[in-house]
Design an enzyme around this catalytic site. Structure first.
Site, PDB file in Angstrom:
ATOM      1  N   SER A 657       0.810  -1.205   0.000  1.00 20.60           N
ATOM      2  CA  SER A 657       0.000   0.000   0.000  1.00 20.60           C
ATOM      3  C   SER A 657       0.852   1.267   0.000  1.00 20.60           C
ATOM      4  CB  SER A 657      -0.953   0.006   1.204  1.00 20.60           C
ATOM      5  OG  SER A 657      -0.225   0.247   2.378  1.00 20.60           O
ATOM      6  N   LYS A 700      -5.918   4.843   8.260  1.00 20.73           N
ATOM      7  CA  LYS A 700      -4.761   5.584   7.749  1.00 20.73           C
ATOM      8  C   LYS A 700      -5.058   7.077   7.704  1.00 20.73           C
ATOM      9  CE  LYS A 700      -2.727   1.847   5.062  1.00 20.73           C
ATOM     10  NZ  LYS A 700      -2.734   1.140   3.782  1.00 20.73           N
TER      11      LYS A 700
END
Lengths: 805, 280
Positions: A657, A700
């Site tokens: 990611s 996040k």
């Protein structure tokens, strides 16, 4: 150009109160407690319905998805409509006492037979001794004893008379008999004897010797006569006992006339009692033995009578429907049953009355529900269960016997036929492991009921969830929820699966939140649970797990962990990582840096070099080389050496990611262009430069938000996070993030290509090739290509110089 | 009623189970009558003489093995028996808190017992000796003692029952009063019921009961429950005894009931006391 910046409404999908057609769950009726598990329900229905061999069930799903309660509820409903199974009894095996027999009786008849047999034994205890005390019996017995006495006494008297006639007397010595020559009515004096002429002495000796022979013959006869007498007495006992026992057992035969097995058993009992008539007669005679003194007389006489008892292993007399057994502690012995022992004078003894049933016996004819993990954790329990299911018989044995570790003689109870449906409840990993490694498992557990952990967030399902909440608070005696509370729970259910279009079906966790919210409502004096109570419970839960997250944040704010949220820098970018600690996850920004120099076209993943990076991370980095080469160096060799690193990461990273962040940092380093530090980015990239979705997007974003918001001076209005467009549907962000976005203090951007990301970070157009195939001047891509071409040329020149020299 | 004059009790011991049982009964009786207890054991002179004969041997009763005999081993075997008998006597006496003496005699067993019995009021002995293989229930020595002794005799039979009552036969006989007196004394001491069996063969039961009552009324203590039953012969005696659950049967030694039936006394399953008025 596509609008990259997301609207605040994209960040969170609220549950509109007007979509809930109630003000409080009190208005909702009790509904089916099972929501969103149609697939599993169908499988369970099928699995329970089919009675063929091997169609046992495995209910698989995540914890908290209601597997246990749903399975138990459905199994109990089904069992209630089914037939009551038979009673199982263990009885004495008269031919092989260490192999007790099984008696299968219609439900309820087992207990009845056991009571009848206990009463029979009680009656025998008094009736048989009475019969053996009767005048008739005594007279006949004395007759036999008299005959024996006549026979033995007559023979001795004859021998005595014979001896006397020869002047010899039969004397009794302390240990036997001796013949003594007589003189004048007395035993001859030794001196007188010695004075006798030798011939006379010899004659006397010969007479004595002959008599001695007769005595020997007589003594040898005696045991035979005694045996004869004992046989006669035994036959007499049989006759007498038969007459009383026959009558008692006759009554039982009438009562159990239709049960062939019982009649056979009663025949054996009758024969055995008659054969052991002596045991009844001798019950009360004599002193109790040592054992008897220690245990009391009753116990001492018990072992013999025990053999006529009936050990009702399973008594289904009071049962309605088929049995459902949920075994919490599935040890081998709890499953298959056990043979108990009693200590008597230091020795362990047992008999068929000490056989105890296991869960397999108790659930026979019905259902057994087990937790797969607990079953597998008990030594040999799983293996034993599979063996019995395959054999369709339950064998009661100790672990020692099952593993052939014990060679002592013990009971081997007859096996009981097994007709059972087992439901294992466990997680998915175990199920797939068992499928892969145990062939028997596939044969014996043919039905998998797969519990889903999410369902679509559609009005139908939100309605059912609301009904579930109503039912739940009633069952648990909690406060009802108002519409706001329900809405908040629905939003939280979305957040649990990190998907604005889905709802979690892990009601166990939702239930915990409700219980906590109820507690908060109580403390706040609220009559119903409102959105505030629910949010409070969620926040409090979050806060309890927040120690590490807060430490990390603090370290970053104090400058121990270097992350910039302002300004710009070359080859330096904010990536976002997620930490999973138990059930709790949180996001945290991490600085990723890139350096480039001339080289042979390698992008070095430092994490990988030091074995702190996982394979997925390495894959992401390698893709970057492919992208660079394909995008910028189709004609020239890729003559750079780049290195990438997750700064201050010491625990290892995995996942791809960060590959989008790494690409932008690398390109910034290549072009020598500074990039914005007020943005963080997450997303993975493919070789074509497309941005692909990643997991944990909400955590996040919130991680970066927390860092920015807690900085001295707070949010600058320039800060934000760049995410893959495919992740927009997953956004269920915290209310404070949404509020900051609404105020324009924090921004979210969704991108589909690397170029979009480059533009956002550099503030310049990324640029695309024009008709000549070149990037327009001043664009980022042009700068990159120029740099790469220069590097390639320099490398070529250097190679020529080296070869020329 | 004057108490029975049993002051000395002699028990003939031969280390057999029956003689042990006779010892127990005699010791209990000595305790209740405050009498002296003496145990005797006779070393059989016939056996000693036999063992000194050359080529003398004995045959084991169960093994049928032949073993040579000699005076040393015979003496040792008999003395071992005597020792055992003495120890049993001492232990029993201690249990009953009695003084008991032990005499070891040697000679003809019957003669020695009869001789010793002349100095005693009651002689107790088991009905059979060590081994009885004849048809007689009563051993030859016991038969000789029963016929020859002048004192009262307690015969301990095998298979003694656990009854409670003291049962006495009362009839037309010389020793009837002594029998009743002894029975009353034992019943009083043991706190047992006294059952008087009226032997109505020669005299009417009513007259006998009157006589028995007047004898019992003469005693100061009336704490003994008394019951009367009528019998006529040995068979009715036997039936009554079984029905009543007797613990001890006292019969006048000269009763017509036991004439020629001594052997059958052993089938009564209770100790039998043949009572005789003491010589003094």
């Amino acid at each position: 150009m596509v609008q990259l910046k997301l609207e605040p409404s994209d960040l969170f999908t609220p549950c509109p109160l007007d979509s809930l057609a109630f003000t409080s769950t009190e208005e909702l009726p009790d509904a089916e407690a099972i929501v969103g598990q149609e697939r599993a329900l169908e499988a369970i229905g099928f699995g329970l319905g089919i009675r063929s061999q091997g169609f046992n069930l495995y209910a698989l799903g995540p914890p908290g998805s209601g597997r246990h309660s749903i399975v138990q509820q459905l199994v109990r409903e089904r069992a209630a409509t089914e037939a009551v199974p038979a009673d199982y009894c263990y009885i004495f095996n008269f031919t092989a006492p260490n192999k007790p027999d099984v008696l299968t009786l219609p439900a309820g008849r087992g207990g009845e037979l056991a009571r009848d047999m206990a009463q029979l034994v009680d009656e025998l205890r008094s009736v048989v001794p009475e019969a053996l005390e009767s005048d008739e019996y005594r007279a006949r017995r004395q007759e036999f004893e008299e005959i024996f006495r006549e026979k033995q006494g007559g023979a001795f008297e004859e021998l005595q008379a014979n001896a006397e006639a020869q002047d010899v007397r039969l004397l009794r010595t302390p240990a036997g008999f001796a013949f003594a020559p007589m003189q004048q009515g007395e035993v001859i004096d030794p001196e007188a004897y010695n004075r006798l002429p030798e011939a006379e002495q010899k004659a006397i000796e010969e007479r004595v010797e002959k008599l001695q022979e007769q005595l020997d013959a007589l003594i040898q006869q005696m045991p035979r006569w005694r045996r004869e007498m004992q046989q006669q007495i035994r036959a007499l006992n049989r006759d007498v006992v038969m007459s009383v026992v026959g009558q008692l057992i006759g009554e039982l035969r009438l009562k159990y006339g239709e049960l062939e097995e019982v009649l056979e058993y009663l025949d054996l009992v009758q024969t055995d009692i008659v054969d052991h008539a002596d045991e009844f007669g001798h019950q009360e005679e004599g002193m109790p033995m040592l054992a008897g003194m220690l245990m009391g007389e009753k116990e001492q006489s018990a072992p013999f009578m025990n053999r006529y008892q009936v050990n009702v292993l399973i008594d289904n007399g009071a049962r309605e429907g088929a049995p459902v057994v949920v075994l919490d502690n599935p040890t081998f012995q709890n499953l298959v049953g056990t043979v108990e022992h009693q200590v008597q004078l230091g020795a362990l003894i047992t008999d068929f009355t000490m056989i105890r049933p296991g869960a397999l016996h108790e659930a026979n004819g019905g259902y057994l529900i087990l937790d797969a993990r607990k079953l597998l954790m008990q030594p040999y329990a799983y293996e034993g269960l599979m063996r019995m299911l395959r054999a369709r018989e339950v064998t009661i044995e100790s672990l020692g016997q099952a593993l052939s570790l014990m060679s002592t003689v013990s009971l081997e109870p007859e096996r009981i036929p097994l007709d059972i449906k087992v439901v294992l409840v466990g997680d998915r990993t175990l199920y797939y492991l068992l499928c892969q490694y145990d062939e028997d498992f596939n044969d014996l557990f043919k039905v998998a009921a797969d519990f889903d952990d999410q369902m679509d967030r559609i009005p139908d399902n939100t309605g059912r969830l609301a009904s579930y909440l109503a039912t739940f608070v009633r069952r648990e005696n909690l406060r009802h929820l108002d519409a706001g509370g329900v809405g908040r729970v629905i939003e939280y259910a979305s957040r649990m699966v990190s998907d604005a279009e889905k709802l979690s079906t892990r009601f166990g966790r939702i239930a915990d939140i409700l219980r906590e919210a109820d507690h908060r409502a109580l403390e706040a004096g609220n009559g119903t649970i409102g959105a505030g109570d629910v949010q409070g419970a969620i926040d409090a839960r979050e806060q309890r797990h927040a120690r590490i997250r807060e430490r990390l944040l603090e370290s970053t704010l104090r400058g121990t962990l270097l992350v910039s949220t302002e300004g710009s820098a070359v080859g330096q970018i904010n990536g976002l990582s997620v930490m999973q600690l138990g059930e709790h996850a949180f996001g945290h920004p991490a600085r990723i840096t890139a350096r480039v120099r001339m080289g042979r076209g390698e992008v070095v993943d430092i994490e990988r070099e030091v074995e702190l990076g996982g394979p997925l991370h390495s894959k992401g980095v390698m893709i970057l080389s492919g992208y660079l080469g394909g995008r910028y160096c189709q004609e020239n060799p890729l003559s750079l050496q780049a290195s990438l690193v997750f700064e201050q990461s010491y625990g290892g990273v995995d996942g791809d990611s960060a590959s989008a962040a790494e690409l932008i940092a690398l390109l910034s380093a290549l072009a020598g262009l500074p990039i914005r530090q007020s943005l963080a980015i997450t997303g993975s990239i493919n070789q074509l430069g497309q941005i692909q979705p990643i997991g944990g997007v909400n955590e996040k974003i919130e991680g970066f938000f927390d860092l920015c918001a807690n900085h001295e001076g707070g949010l600058t209005g320039d800060q934000g996070v760049v995410i893959p467009r495919a992740n927009v549907k997953h956004l269920c962000l915290r209310q404070d993030v949404v509020a900051a976005a609404e105020r324009g203090e924090f921004h979210l951007y969704a991108i589909e290509t690397a170029d979009e990301g480059l533009s956002l970070f550099t503030g310049l157009d990324a640029g695309s090739r024009d008709d000549t195939g070149a990037y327009p001047a001043g664009t980022v891509n042009q700068m990159i290509e120029t740099r790469l071409t220069a590097m390639a040329e320099a490398a070529e020149k250097r190679a020529r110089e080296l070869s020329g020299r | 009623m004057k108490p029975s004059n049993v002051r000395r009790i002699l028990v003939a011991l031969d280390a057999s189970p029956h003689s042990d049982a006779a010892l127990q009964e005699a010791a209990a009786m000595a305790a209740s009558l405050h009498a002296e207890l003496t145990g005797i054991f006779v070393l059989d002179s016939e056996l000693l003489r036999l063992s000194a004969l050359p080529a003398a041997s004995e045959t084991g009763l169960t093994s049928a093995q032949h073993r040579p005999l000699n005076p040393e081993s015979m003496t040792r075997a008999l003395r071992l028996q005597a020792d055992r008998a003495r120890r049993t006597l001492e232990a029993t006496a201690r249990r009953h808190r009695l003084e008991a003496s032990f005499q070891l005699l040697q000679g003809n067993v019957l003669a020695e017992i009869l001789s010793a019995a002349r100095q005693t009021d009651l002689l107790a002995l088991g009905v059979v000796g060590q081994m009885n293989v004849t048809r007689h229930r009563m051993g030859s020595t016991v038969r000789g003692v029963a016929a020859g002794a002048g004192c009262s005799i307690l015969l301990q039979s095998p298979g003694t029952r656990e009854g409670h009552a003291i049962v006495a036969v009362f009839g037309e006989s010389e020793h009837a009063q002594q029998t009743l007196a002894l029975a009353w004394q034992l019943a009083s001491w043991r706190g047992a019921e006294l059952v008087v069996l009226l032997d109505a063969a020669q005299q009417k039961a009513d007259a006998l009961e009157t006589a028995a009552r007047s004898q019992l009324d003469a005693s100061e203590a009336r704490d003994v429950p008394v019951r009367f039953e009528t019998i006529g012969d040995f068979a009715t005696l036997k039936g009554a005894l079984r029905r009543l659950g007797g613990n001890l049967l006292l019969i006048p030694g000269d009763s017509h009931l036991i004439e020629g039936r001594q052997d059958e006394l052993c089938t009564l399953d209770v100790p039998v006391l043949l009572a005789r008025a003491a010589a003094d």
